[in-house]
Design an enzyme around this catalytic site. Structure first.
Site, PDB file in Angstrom:
ATOM      1  CB  CYS A  10      64.406 -36.027  97.312  1.00  0.00           C
ATOM      2  SG  CYS A  10      65.429 -37.795  97.657  1.00  0.00           S
TER       3      CYS A  10
ATOM      4  NE  ARG B 152      60.869 -34.193  93.326  1.00  0.00           N
ATOM      5  CZ  ARG B 152      61.421 -33.540  92.480  1.00  0.00           C
ATOM      6  NH1 ARG B 152      61.018 -31.978  91.879  1.00  0.00           N
ATOM      7  NH2 ARG B 152      62.343 -33.618  92.803  1.00  0.00           N
TER       8      ARG B 152
ATOM      9  CD1 TRP C  84      61.330 -43.038  94.989  1.00  0.00           C
ATOM     10  CD2 TRP C  84      63.365 -42.798  94.141  1.00  0.00           C
ATOM     11  NE1 TRP C  84      60.958 -43.402  93.796  1.00  0.00           N
ATOM     12  CE2 TRP C  84      62.688 -43.661  93.616  1.00  0.00           C
ATOM     13  CE3 TRP C  84      64.017 -42.839  93.894  1.00  0.00           C
ATOM     14  CZ2 TRP C  84      63.038 -44.736  92.306  1.00  0.00           C
ATOM     15  CZ3 TRP C  84      64.810 -43.535  92.608  1.00  0.00           C
ATOM     16  CH2 TRP C  84      64.178 -43.994  92.145  1.00  0.00           C
TER      17      TRP C  84
ATOM     18  CG  ASN D 257      65.870 -32.889  96.223  1.00  0.00           C
ATOM     19  OD1 ASN D 257      65.640 -33.602  97.315  1.00  0.00           O
ATOM     20  ND2 ASN D 257      64.514 -32.202  95.507  1.00  0.00           N
ATOM     21  N   GLY D 258      69.301 -35.641  95.852  1.00  0.00           N
ATOM     22  CA  GLY D 258      70.981 -35.840  95.253  1.00  0.00           C
ATOM     23  C   GLY D 258      71.529 -37.212  95.201  1.00  0.00           C
TER      24      GLY D 258
ATOM     25  CD  GLU E  80      53.839 -42.549  75.721  1.00  0.00           C
ATOM     26  OE1 GLU E  80      54.602 -42.856  76.155  1.00  0.00           O
ATOM     27  OE2 GLU E  80      52.709 -42.604  77.091  1.00  0.00           O
TER      28      GLU E  80
ATOM     29  CE  LYS F 198      51.966 -43.097  80.198  1.00  0.00           C
ATOM     30  NZ  LYS F 198      52.711 -42.305  79.510  1.00  0.00           N
TER      31      LYS F 198
ATOM     32  CD  GLU G 237      54.311 -44.434  83.283  1.00  0.00           C
ATOM     33  OE1 GLU G 237      55.451 -43.921  84.165  1.00  0.00           O
ATOM     34  OE2 GLU G 237      53.929 -43.788  82.536  1.00  0.00           O
TER      35      GLU G 237
ATOM     36  CG  HIS H  73      60.839 -61.890  62.245  1.00  0.00           C
ATOM     37  ND1 HIS H  73      60.632 -62.049  60.764  1.00  0.00           N
ATOM     38  CD2 HIS H  73      60.016 -60.488  61.820  1.00  0.00           C
ATOM     39  CE1 HIS H  73      61.123 -61.861  59.630  1.00  0.00           C
ATOM     40  NE2 HIS H  73      60.125 -60.948  60.294  1.00  0.00           N
TER      41      HIS H  73
ATOM     42  CE  LYS I 191      55.545 -35.518  85.577  1.00  0.00           C
ATOM     43  NZ  LYS I 191      54.697 -36.570  84.509  1.00  0.00           N
TER      44      LYS I 191
HETATM   45  O1  M6R Z   1      60.440 -35.404  82.864  1.00  0.00           O
HETATM   46  P1  M6R Z   1      61.129 -35.770  81.523  1.00  0.00           P
HETATM   47  O2  M6R Z   1      60.783 -35.740  79.987  1.00  0.00           O
HETATM   48  O3  M6R Z   1      62.283 -35.522  80.997  1.00  0.00           O
HETATM   49  O4  M6R Z   1      60.996 -38.007  82.010  1.00  0.00           O
HETATM   50  C1  M6R Z   1      61.201 -38.641  81.549  1.00  0.00           C
HETATM   51  C2  M6R Z   1      60.994 -39.717  81.794  1.00  0.00           C
HETATM   52  O5  M6R Z   1      61.259 -40.804  83.322  1.00  0.00           O
HETATM   53  C3  M6R Z   1      59.144 -39.612  82.549  1.00  0.00           C
HETATM   54  O6  M6R Z   1      58.641 -39.637  80.497  1.00  0.00           O
HETATM   55  C4  M6R Z   1      58.644 -41.279  82.424  1.00  0.00           C
HETATM   56  O7  M6R Z   1      58.929 -41.979  81.065  1.00  0.00           O
HETATM   57  C5  M6R Z   1      57.397 -41.209  82.753  1.00  0.00           C
HETATM   58  N1  M6R Z   1      56.698 -41.382  83.738  1.00  0.00           N
HETATM   59  C6  M6R Z   1      56.066 -42.172  81.644  1.00  0.00           C
HETATM   60  O8  M6R Z   1      55.043 -41.346  81.982  1.00  0.00           O
END
Ligand code: M6R
Length: 613
Positions: A2, A27, A74, A100-101, A488, A492, A495, A511, A608
């Site tokens: 949010c 976000r 959100w 938020n929260g 990683e 990517k 996502e 394995h 985000k």
């Molecule tokens: O703000 P942060 O680095 O703590 O966020 C951690 C993860 O939520 C963040 O890296 C997430 O995996 C990304 N969307 C990856 O691209």
């Protein structure tokens, strides 16, 4: 997650609020809303969907007031809908709140309020807040000038969980009350205008002078003044910070998307993160945190704790820390670490990595570690973020605002910062690893230009993306430090392109996972470690034999007859290779998503910063 925006000043509030919400879209959200005070009442407009729809709604032009709050939601409690969207009003329509929260005791509070005659229209946890405020307001002395402030304060003292809130009232039309606990909130000031936001980029266009609220803070904000209080309503002083990010840094510039812009900002982000820490023949400069030899000598184990991409940074730097410091390192996912009662004590160092500095699980892991007497260091990109208030020491990457949900420049900057930290530990402990450290230092200075070389060849990646974007499954494999890049790269791709993919240590294929390999499955191999080259090649030949096609990211000499699709990256010290090998793979995910016509900056279901558990 949010987003909150608030404004009080001499201008019409609604365009400023909408503009702020647009800046917070990154976000992640599913609905949006705005409330302003118009004459003697609160006017509220909300909808499911995009901020643009709110902006284009015909009612938006009826909002002329110069005080208001707005929100992107959100969904956590209750589905995405206009009723569940914020702002929420109490049943007497006296107060409007954006939040938020998560309010963990909302059921209990709702029962109390229902018994007191209040009614509810949404499924949210938030709706208890305006009703509680109204309840306490009705009990305060009518002549009390601090009646609104006191009512909000009493309400927040009843809340269990996390919150950042902004509240307006038709009964006191000249102020906004804001408060926070475990959820970020900032207040920007510019003459007789005040800007409230959950995230700095929302208001950076208007001012660089920003207060970052501390946990437990509550503030009364009027056009000409701001007064901060603690939870006992004792006045507290807060320092105004001058934020050095400029507003342009949160615009797309000449790029189509934030993600592409941020991929291209990596040379600069790396350069800025190195900053003055490396200068000729001198030990790495970490004088900003003054970690002593005595402090380090006590450490018998390091945990690197983080989520998502930040956790992959841990996997990439673990071998560097172990080699340079001789201290064993374990990498842990924050949401697991916080509940698994790891064996930690005063001789354990916890390094928590978080781009946003607001990830709930990472902050909770750090707090747990501190309660068990561990030493703590936070690595973050955001000045004054929540994690910085919890850790013994904070180190900043200087990547600038990262807006795209998929993290790119934060990842490479974090690797660079942590590699320098490992060198600093080694130098402080007098471990005499001079040769390797010297090599790393000089090669690190060349990283920005090497990243540029890769970016200049991005058309090759684009061409490969065109060949594979319709696939349903992909595999990324690597050995040793290349496995970090495989993890990683797989994240990517998932996502932003919604293609399923997995990452494996190459040696693990036989394995089990090799059972999934059949004709035309794509396996992306990352091969940068010369010591492991032959083994990695034979693992990849095994998948070719079973029908797979391969795409190789490498800085080694590889036989083109066996591997027709090769993308070459510049040669570099093996410890620094994760910073380079990930660049073509970020581009691959990007181009695949673009071929599929997807919104790369705001992938579905993702936020985000994940500020709730
Ligand atoms: O703000 P942060 O680095 O703590 O966020 C951690 C993860 O939520 C963040 O890296 C997430 O995996 C990304 N969307 C990856 O691209």
């Amino acid at each position: 997650m949010c987003g909150i925006v608030g404004y009080i000043g001499c201008k019409k509030a609604s365009p400023i609020l909408i503009n702020g919400l647009l800046k917070l879209e990154y976000r992640g959200y599913d609905s949006a809303g705005i409330a302003t005070i118009e004459n003697d009442k609160i006017c509220c407009i909300k909808n499911k969907g995009r901020v643009k729809e709110l902006q284009n709604s015909k009612d938006i032009n009826t909002l002329n007031g110069n005080i208001g709050i707005a929100h992107t939601r959100w969904a956590t409690h209750g589905k995405p809908s206009s009723t569940n969207a914020h702002p929420h009003l109490d049943s007497h329509k006296n107060f409007a709140v954006v939040h938020n929260g998560i309010i963990e005791n909302h059921n209990e509070l709702k029962k109390f309020l229902l018994d007191a005659g209040y009614t509810f229209s949404s499924e949210t946890d938030t709706e208890v807040i305006p009703n509680l405020i109204d309840y306490y307001y009705s009990k305060e002395d009518v002549a009390d000038k601090e009646r609104f402030l006191k009512a909000v304060n009493k309400a927040t003292l009843d809340l269990k969980g996390s919150f950042a809130i902004a509240v307006i009232s038709k009964l006191e039309k000249d102020k906004i009350i804001i408060a926070r606990k475990d959820s970020p909130l900032v207040l920007g000031v510019k003459d007789d205008e005040k800007y409230i936001a959950s995230d700095i980029p929302a208001i950076l266009e208007y001012t660089n002078d920003i207060y970052i609220l501390k946990d437990g803070d509550i503030a009364e904000v009027t056009q000409n003044d701001v007064v901060f209080y603690d939870k006992n309503l004792e006045k507290v002083r807060r320092e105004l910070e001058s934020i050095t990010w400029d507003a342009k840094a949160s615009d797309k510039g000449n790029f189509e998307d934030f993600m592409m812009k941020e991929i291209h900002e990596q040379p600069e982000a790396i350069r800025e993160t190195i900053g003055i820490r490396i200068t000729d023949n001198k030990p790495c400069d970490f004088s900003d945190i003054n970690i002593t030899k005595e402090y380090l000598s006590e450490i018998s184990k390091i945990y690197i704790v983080a989520c998502g991409t930040a956790m992959h940074v841990g996997v990439a730097v673990k071998p560097i820390f172990e080699k340079l410091t001789n201290i064993p390192v374990e990498v842990d996912i924050a949401s697991e670490f916080r509940y698994r009662e790891p064996l930690i004590n005063e001789n354990t160092l916890i390094i928590c990595i978080s781009q946003s500095g607001e990830t709930a699980d990472t902050i909770a892991a750090l707090k747990n570690a501190k309660e068990n007497y561990a030493k703590t260091i936070a690595i973050t990109n955001v000045t004054g973020s929540s994690i910085t208030r919890e850790a013994d020491f904070t180190l900043y990457t200087h990547a600038g605002p990262e807006i795209a949900v998929a993290s790119t420049k934060a990842y490479t900057s974090q690797i660079v910062l942590l590699t320098m930290l490992a060198m600093h530990f080694s130098e402080t402990l007098d471990l005499h690893k001079d040769e390797i450290i010297q090599n790393l230092k000089s090669e690190m200075m060349e990283l920005p230009s090497k990243v540029n070389i890769i970016l200049e060849n991005s058309d090759e990646i684009k061409a490969f993306a065109k060949k594979i974007y319709k696939e349903k499954d992909l595999f990324f494999v690597g050995r040793g430090i290349d496995y970090a890049a495989a993890m990683e790269a797989s994240l990517k791709l998932k996502e932003i392109s919604y293609i399923h993919s997995d990452s494996y240590q190459s040696g693990e294929l036989k394995h089990g996972p090799i059972a999934l390999i059949e004709d035309d499955v794509t396996v992306v191999g990352i091969l940068t470690d010369r010591r492991l080259l032959d083994k990695s090649i034979s693992n990849l030949q095994e998948v070719i034999t079973r029908g797979a096609k391969t795409f190789i990211i490498t800085n080694q000499d590889i036989d083109k007859k066996i591997f027709p699709n090769i993308f070459n990256i510049p040669k570099v010290h093996p410890f620094l290779s994760p910073t380079l090998s990930i660049i073509p793979l970020q581009l691959l995910a990007y181009y695949v998503a673009k071929e599929k016509g997807l919104d790369v900056d705001k992938p579905r279901n993702l936020a985000k910063s994940v500020t709730v558990e």
